[in-house]
Design a protein around this motif. Structure first.
Motif, PDB file in Angstrom:
ATOM      1  N   ARG A  42       3.549  -7.464 -24.141  1.00 52.80           N
ATOM      2  CA  ARG A  42       4.165  -8.771 -24.023  1.00 52.80           C
ATOM      3  C   ARG A  42       5.412  -8.688 -23.148  1.00 52.80           C
ATOM      4  N   GLY A  43       5.548  -9.617 -22.215  1.00 59.05           N
ATOM      5  CA  GLY A  43       6.717  -9.667 -21.359  1.00 59.05           C
ATOM      6  C   GLY A  43       6.593  -8.847 -20.094  1.00 59.05           C
ATOM      7  N   GLU A  44       5.487  -8.139 -19.886  1.00 58.92           N
ATOM      8  CA  GLU A  44       5.314  -7.359 -18.661  1.00 58.92           C
ATOM      9  C   GLU A  44       4.952  -8.270 -17.496  1.00 58.92           C
ATOM     10  N   MET A  45       5.276  -7.776 -16.300  1.00 62.61           N
ATOM     11  CA  MET A  45       4.791  -8.394 -15.071  1.00 62.61           C
ATOM     12  C   MET A  45       3.902  -7.363 -14.394  1.00 62.61           C
ATOM     13  N   VAL A  46       2.580  -7.652 -14.384  1.00 65.91           N
ATOM     14  CA  VAL A  46       1.590  -6.672 -13.955  1.00 65.91           C
ATOM     15  C   VAL A  46       0.830  -7.234 -12.766  1.00 65.91           C
ATOM     16  N   ALA A  47       0.603  -6.395 -11.794  1.00 61.62           N
ATOM     17  CA  ALA A  47      -0.239  -6.760 -10.651  1.00 61.62           C
ATOM     18  C   ALA A  47      -1.535  -5.970 -10.745  1.00 61.62           C
ATOM     19  N   ILE A  48      -2.666  -6.679 -10.673  1.00 65.59           N
ATOM     20  CA  ILE A  48      -3.978  -6.027 -10.625  1.00 65.59           C
ATOM     21  C   ILE A  48      -4.403  -6.033  -9.168  1.00 65.59           C
ATOM     22  N   VAL A  49      -4.516  -4.856  -8.587  1.00 67.57           N
ATOM     23  CA  VAL A  49      -4.667  -4.707  -7.143  1.00 67.57           C
ATOM     24  C   VAL A  49      -6.023  -4.094  -6.840  1.00 67.57           C
ATOM     25  N   GLY A  50      -6.639  -4.599  -5.795  1.00 71.72           N
ATOM     26  CA  GLY A  50      -7.901  -4.027  -5.371  1.00 71.72           C
ATOM     27  C   GLY A  50      -8.481  -4.803  -4.219  1.00 71.72           C
ATOM     28  N   ALA A  51      -9.393  -4.147  -3.518  1.00 75.80           N
ATOM     29  CA  ALA A  51     -10.048  -4.816  -2.390  1.00 75.80           C
ATOM     30  C   ALA A  51     -11.039  -5.847  -2.911  1.00 75.80           C
ATOM     31  N   SER A  52     -11.542  -6.663  -1.989  1.00 74.13           N
ATOM     32  CA  SER A  52     -12.546  -7.657  -2.344  1.00 74.13           C
ATOM     33  C   SER A  52     -13.781  -6.954  -2.887  1.00 74.13           C
ATOM     34  N   GLY A  53     -14.292  -7.416  -4.022  1.00 74.44           N
ATOM     35  CA  GLY A  53     -15.468  -6.822  -4.637  1.00 74.44           C
ATOM     36  C   GLY A  53     -15.170  -5.645  -5.526  1.00 74.44           C
ATOM     37  N   LEU A 196       7.576 -17.170 -10.130  1.00 72.98           N
ATOM     38  CA  LEU A 196       6.945 -16.249 -11.073  1.00 72.98           C
ATOM     39  C   LEU A 196       7.967 -15.249 -11.614  1.00 72.98           C
ATOM     40  N   ASP A 197       8.885 -14.782 -10.733  1.00 72.90           N
ATOM     41  CA  ASP A 197       9.954 -13.893 -11.201  1.00 72.90           C
ATOM     42  C   ASP A 197      10.807 -14.587 -12.257  1.00 72.90           C
ATOM     43  N   ALA A 198      11.100 -15.854 -12.035  1.00 74.36           N
ATOM     44  CA  ALA A 198      11.924 -16.604 -12.989  1.00 74.36           C
ATOM     45  C   ALA A 198      11.209 -16.747 -14.331  1.00 74.36           C
ATOM     46  N   LEU A 199       9.907 -17.020 -14.284  1.00 73.60           N
ATOM     47  CA  LEU A 199       9.140 -17.144 -15.529  1.00 73.60           C
ATOM     48  C   LEU A 199       9.086 -15.806 -16.260  1.00 73.60           C
ATOM     49  N   HIS A 200       8.971 -14.723 -15.492  1.00 84.29           N
ATOM     50  CA  HIS A 200       8.979 -13.393 -16.102  1.00 84.29           C
ATOM     51  C   HIS A 200      10.320 -13.111 -16.767  1.00 84.29           C
ATOM     52  N   ALA A 201      11.376 -13.549 -16.118  1.00 82.77           N
ATOM     53  CA  ALA A 201      12.707 -13.337 -16.680  1.00 82.77           C
ATOM     54  C   ALA A 201      12.890 -14.087 -17.998  1.00 82.77           C
ATOM     55  N   GLU A 202      12.135 -15.142 -18.183  1.00 84.71           N
ATOM     56  CA  GLU A 202      12.209 -15.899 -19.439  1.00 84.71           C
ATOM     57  C   GLU A 202      11.442 -15.214 -20.565  1.00 84.71           C
ATOM     58  N   GLY A 203      10.712 -14.131 -20.234  1.00 84.92           N
ATOM     59  CA  GLY A 203       9.976 -13.410 -21.268  1.00 84.92           C
ATOM     60  C   GLY A 203       8.488 -13.651 -21.254  1.00 84.92           C
ATOM     61  N   ARG A 204       7.975 -14.392 -20.293  1.00 84.75           N
ATOM     62  CA  ARG A 204       6.533 -14.638 -20.239  1.00 84.75           C
ATOM     63  C   ARG A 204       5.828 -13.427 -19.636  1.00 84.75           C
ATOM     64  N   THR A 205       4.611 -13.238 -20.046  1.00 84.05           N
ATOM     65  CA  THR A 205       3.776 -12.172 -19.499  1.00 84.05           C
ATOM     66  C   THR A 205       3.108 -12.704 -18.236  1.00 84.05           C
ATOM     67  N   ILE A 206       3.351 -12.033 -17.111  1.00 88.40           N
ATOM     68  CA  ILE A 206       2.829 -12.479 -15.820  1.00 88.40           C
ATOM     69  C   ILE A 206       1.819 -11.454 -15.331  1.00 88.40           C
ATOM     70  N   ILE A 207       0.603 -11.906 -15.041  1.00 87.58           N
ATOM     71  CA  ILE A 207      -0.438 -11.023 -14.512  1.00 87.58           C
ATOM     72  C   ILE A 207      -0.905 -11.611 -13.193  1.00 87.58           C
ATOM     73  N   ILE A 208      -0.702 -10.842 -12.113  1.00 84.76           N
ATOM     74  CA  ILE A 208      -1.034 -11.315 -10.770  1.00 84.76           C
ATOM     75  C   ILE A 208      -2.223 -10.513 -10.251  1.00 84.76           C
ATOM     76  N   VAL A 209      -3.241 -11.212  -9.798  1.00 81.89           N
ATOM     77  CA  VAL A 209      -4.377 -10.561  -9.143  1.00 81.89           C
ATOM     78  C   VAL A 209      -4.187 -10.723  -7.644  1.00 81.89           C
ATOM     79  N   THR A 210      -4.144  -9.604  -6.908  1.00 86.41           N
ATOM     80  CA  THR A 210      -3.859  -9.698  -5.476  1.00 86.41           C
ATOM     81  C   THR A 210      -4.400  -8.476  -4.741  1.00 86.41           C
ATOM     82  N   HIS A 211      -4.591  -8.662  -3.449  1.00 85.72           N
ATOM     83  CA  HIS A 211      -4.888  -7.515  -2.583  1.00 85.72           C
ATOM     84  C   HIS A 211      -3.719  -7.233  -1.648  1.00 85.72           C
TER      85      HIS A 211
END
Length: 655
Positions: A42-53, A196-211
């Motif tokens: 709870r409260g982490e900011m996580v990026a899930i990274v990977g190529a298309s597919g 998103l940084d501001a929301l994370h600073a409020e304690g929300r769990t942020i999960i970003i999917v990106t390449h």
């Protein structure tokens, strides 16, 4: 929550993947996730990274409860959600998750504020509360002056901010952002990441999917996916702590009947907006229902009018009548047949249950007034004829029994005869020569019009039967006698008594007995059958219109697949989607019903002005509108069921 205030004790896992796998296409298909195990605090900011597919989108869909794993378990706050049913998953998404999509996924028929409100609608929150929440969030994100604008009137960055506001309207504690900057320019992308940084600073769990490595760098932790497996878990965002262990509260919504009424009302508003977005399709959808409803009303009005006209004509001929004609069956009842006499009539008049009896003898004669001649039918009758034949007087009086006994030379004219012999004059008290015999006009019959056989019923003169025998007709026999029975239930008994009396007197059946009952039943049944036929044809047209509604709505479901996916992602349950599309079908058919009722009533009035027998009553309109409403309910079910059964992931990927 800031890193400076983080607890040294790590927060317990909020999300746990326990050997999760996802396969598509059966045994020989594709493995999108292969035995993935990981946890997010709870409260982490996580990026899930990977190529298309690589499987990162599949991982996010399962994490966001949009999809189910083929194997393994997904735990949220320690609860295994893998086996939850569709509606339970929708409720969980609505309460815990906020989605931020690459393509924004806003509904183009709604304003910015209405898009933000959507998850709150499915949470059952009151309308005023969710409006305030939407405007507050838009104001916080700098869009207070754009709340009434539709997505097409907003820039990409503004649309993404609306999407973020929608994700926050239910105070979601987990924000899932799928390529949140992928469709934005650099400045707008930086602005979204700052939010998103501001929301994370409020304690929300942020999960970003990106390449994008630049986007991933904003996260304290980066999970790399390749070929459906976690190949790296870099960094350690330790800002999550027990202090943020509880999810942000989501205010409880209404429940029970109040919630259902609110859902229907909201669905109704959205339905009319959807209809307004594509007016041509709406018009085509309405057309079948309008034609069907108008046909039901117009045709039933014609059928009811025809039946009433038939009953009116039957009443004009007289009801509960038995007619006895001179001559054996198969022989025409001409005036020279002498099988019925005055003695027979007097014997028949003793039958119990008669309301009236009148013998008749007809003779065509020429009438003269001054230098004006006219040939018509003269009928010698008794005074009971008015009752037997249900005739009325327009002026003057009718002859009496005393006139019969005294052989009075009096006459009652039909309206056509009166108009010809005395145009624009009052004939009462005037003299008319019948042959060479003068008769005094004492009355004029009320107009009756043309009979069903085309005979002018007003082209006649009536005289006392006794006077006719003495002055015009000669021999004292009658061509027929009409008997009116007081009670329709006595018709058969009276007919039997007539036959018995006449057979006893004549010792031969040289007469014919006919009852009006059979003819009345046949005419009435025929007219009823005709009305039912018209109603059936109109009902078929209404059913065809309903099938058209279903067909167009099925096409509409296909066209609106992405919209359905968006609604499901924001927490719409199967019931919510069913209500939405059923209400739209009912709205279409209800609106078509209202227009059809107006068109049908207008058509009925127009047909009546053209001279058709038309009877306008409220019942056909009520029935037709009710049928239109039920048509929407019945034929809207299949499209609604199809929409409610869609897979959220596939629906979101459409379009």
């Amino acid at each position: 929550m800031n890193a400076e205030t983080a607890s040294p004790i790590l927060a317990p896992p909020l999300i746990t993947f326990d050997r999760v796998s996802r396969h598509f296409g059966g045994a020989q298909g594709v493995t999108a996730l292969d035995d993935v195990s990981l946890s997010i605090r709870r409260g982490e900011m996580v990026a899930i990274v990977g190529a298309s597919g690589s499987g990162k989108s599949t991982l996010m869909n399962i994490l966001g409860c949009l999809d189910r794993p083929s194997g393994g378990r997904l735990l949220i706050d320690g609860q295994d959600v893998s086996a939850l049913d569709t509606d339970a998953l929708a409720a969980l998404r609505n309460r815990r998750f906020g989605f931020v999509f690459q393509r924004y996924n806003l509904l183009h028929g709604l304003s910015a504020a209405e898009n933000v409100e959507m998850p709150a609608i499915y949470a059952g929150r009151p309308a005023e509360e969710r409006r305030r929440a939407a405007h507050r969030l838009l104001g916080r994100l700098g869009l207070q002056d754009r709340a009434g604008h539709r997505p097409s009137e907003l820039s990409g960055g503004q649309q993404q901010r609306v999407s973020i506001a929608r994700a926050l309207v239910n105070d979601a504690d987990i924000i899932l952002a799928d390529e949140p900057t992928g469709a934005l320019d650099e400045a707008a992308g930086a602005e979204v990441l700052a939010l998103l940084d501001a929301l994370h600073a409020e304690g929300r769990t942020i999960i970003i999917v990106t390449h994008d490595p630049t986007v991933a760098a904003h996260a304290g932790r980066r999970i790399r996916i390749r070929d459906g497996r976690v190949v790296a878990d870099e960094g350690d965002d330790r800002r999550g702590s027990p202090a943020t262990a509880e999810a942000a509260p989501c205010r409880p919504g209404r429940s029970g009947p109040v919630r259902l009424l609110g859902d229907v009302a909201s669905a109704g508003r959205m339905a009319f907006r959807s209809l307004a977005i594509n007016p041509l399709r709406t018009l085509l959808t309405l057309l079948g229902v309008v034609i069907g409803v108008a046909s039901v009303i117009a045709m039933l009005a014609i059928g009811d009018g025809g039946r009433e006209a038939t009953l009116r004509r039957i009443a004009e001929m007289g009801t509960n009548l038995i007619t006895v004609r001179a001559g054996a069956p198969g022989i025409r009842s001409l005036a020279d047949l002498t099988s019925l006499t005055i003695g027979d009539i007097e014997a028949l008049s003793e039958i119990r249950g008669l309301a009236a009896i009148s013998p008749e003898r007809n003779l065509r004669t020429t009438l003269r007034v001054g230098n004006r001649d006219y040939t018509t039918m003269a009928q010698g009758v008794w005074p009971d004829l008015l009752v037997a034949r249900s005739r009325q007087l327009a002026a003057g009086s009718f002859f009496t029994r005393d006139d019969i006994r005294s052989y009075a030379a009096v006459m009652v004219l039909g309206q056509s005869v009166a108009d010809i012999l005395f145009p624009g004059q009052d004939p009462i008290g005037r003299q008319v020569l019948a042959g060479r015999v003068p008769f005094e006009v004492i009355g004029v019959l009320a107009p009756r019009g043309v009979s069903g056989g085309g005979t002018d019923q007003d082209d006649v003169v009536l005289i006392p039967l006794s006077s006719g025998f003495m002055r015009l007709l000669g021999r004292s026999h009658v061509s027929s006698v009409t008997l009116k029975v007081a009670d329709a239930g006595d018709m058969e008994r009276v007919a039997d008594e007539i036959d018995r009396i006449l057979f006893d007197r004549h010792h031969i059946r040289n007469y014919q007995i006919r009852s009006s009952t059979a003819a009345q039943i046949i005419m009435s049944d025929s007219q009823r059958s005709f009305a039912l036929l018209l109603g059936a044809v109109a009902a078929i047209s209404l059913v065809v219109g309903g099938i058209g509604v279903m067909n167009i709505m099925l096409v509409g479901v296909t066209e609106r697949t992405r919209e359905i996916g968006i609604r499901m992602a924001t927490g719409a349950r199967r019931r919510d989607v069913l209500i939405q599309f059923n209400v739209e079908a009912i709205a279409v058919c209800g609106l078509g019903g209202v227009i059809g009722v107006g068109l049908g009533l207008g058509s009925a009035v127009w047909l009546r002005r053209l001279g058709f027998d038309v009877l306008i009553t409220p019942m056909p309109a009520v029935m037709a509108f009710s049928c239109a409403f039920l048509t929407g309910l019945v034929f809207g079910w299949l499209p609604a069921r199809k929409a409610a059964g869609m897979d959220p992931v596939r629906a979101l990927a459409a379009g």
